[in-house]
Design an enzyme around this catalytic site. Structure first.
Site, mmCIF file in Angstrom:
data_model
loop_
_atom_site.group_PDB
_atom_site.id
_atom_site.type_symbol
_atom_site.label_atom_id
_atom_site.label_comp_id
_atom_site.label_asym_id
_atom_site.label_seq_id
_atom_site.Cartn_x
_atom_site.Cartn_y
_atom_site.Cartn_z
ATOM 1 N N SER A 35 -13.036 -0.741 50.983
ATOM 2 C CA SER A 35 -12.126 0.284 51.478
ATOM 3 C C SER A 35 -12.510 1.613 50.854
ATOM 4 C CB SER A 35 -10.681 -0.059 51.099
ATOM 5 O OG SER A 35 -9.816 1.040 51.328
ATOM 6 N N TYR B 281 -4.211 -2.849 44.921
ATOM 7 C CA TYR B 281 -5.228 -2.804 45.979
ATOM 8 C C TYR B 281 -6.471 -2.052 45.517
ATOM 9 C CZ TYR B 281 -7.202 -2.033 50.648
ATOM 10 O OH TYR B 281 -8.034 -2.004 51.752
#
Length: 285
Positions: free
Chosen positions: A154, A167
């Site tokens: 990401s 995350y």
């Protein structure tokens, strides 16, 4: 069905390969499955937790592909180490040529409001499960003198933002792990690729976990306005074919600028992130 197709070069790159794809039941995983099927892979192991959704993706892949495509479903919960171990054994048996670590979960909570159990779960799903699968399949790839690890990270693995501690930590771990693994495998014929997408129109925010482990249950505006997952899947596979090792996709102008600021003007970036957090808290109030 996929609305775009891979290039001829990408089809040649993946044709006849045995592929394991995690997180294959929806979103970017579904799009990657359809593109791989259209590229003529030989075996496609589709893994996720939901049997019914995987069956739909399997049927769509078989419609796109030739009769020689063998699509197999392997149910696995990436948060469960025993389940991951069983998936790893299936991957060994299938003689995997390409591992696509796509399965993952996002988080939405400040670190002080996040239980350590949530930190551990997110790390297990996003990083440790993929590491376990890589350890299972890479020895076979080395014996053949070829193979590929494609890990979907990401932009937040390159650029940490507030209220995403679990995350961001897991995706930063992916970045570091793959950089090290890439150097170790450089002379073996096994390539390591990290794709770092920005916002994509998927259920990632909807299924994100909050600090107590409950589902976030909302689609963020940035996610709703994100890139088409079919187009992102094509871009990723084409980039891998061209030899890109570590790349962003659908990252947008602001994310691209922020990534450069992280290196060139970190103090400016910190100020911007501080303001972002303060603004979000005022909105919540």
């Amino acid at each position: 069905m996929a609305t775009t197709t891979c290039s001829n070069g990408t089809k040649a790159r993946f044709e006849g390969k045995n592929v394991l794809l995690t997180g294959a039941s929806s979103g970017l995983g579904r799009s990657l499955a359809l593109q791989l099927a259209s590229c003529g892979v030989q075996t496609l192991l589709l893994s996720a937790r939901k049997q019914a959704e995987l069956e739909k993706v399997k049927a769509q892949c078989e419609t796109l592909a030739s009769e020689s495509l063998d699509v197999q479903i392997v149910l696995a919960d990436l948060s469960d180490k025993e389940s991951v171990a069983k998936l790893a054994e299936s991957a060994r048996t299938a003689n995997i040529d390409v591992l696509v670590n796509n399965g993952g979960v996002s988080s939405r909570s400040d670190f002080v409001d996040t239980s350590i159990e949530v930190d551990e779960t997110v790390m297990q799903i996003n990083f440790l499960s993929g590491a376990a699968l890589a350890k299972a399949v890479v020895p076979g790839m080395i014996q053949k003198g070829q193979g590929a690890i494609i890990w979907i990270s990401s932009v937040q693995g390159l650029l940490a933002i507030p209220s995403r501690t679990s995350y961001c930590a897991s995706k930063h771990a992916v970045q570091g792990y793959c950089e090290s693994m890439r150097a170790e495998l450089a002379s073996t014929g096994v390539t390591v690729h990290v794709a770092s997408p920005g916002y994509i129109r998927t259920n990632l925010s909807l299924s994100a976990v909050t600090g107590d482990g409950k589902a976030y249950g909302k689609v963020d505006p940035t996610t709703a306005a994100g890139a088409d997952p079919d187009e992102v899947a094509v871009t990723i596979l084409d980039a891998v074919t061209k030899g890109s090792a570590d790349f962003t996709v659908a990252s947008g102008f602001s994310a691209t600028v922020a990534i450069y600021l992280r290196t060139l003007c970190p103090a400016v970036l910190r100020s911007l992130l501080n303001k972002r957090y303060e603004k979000s808290k005022k909105k919540d109030d």
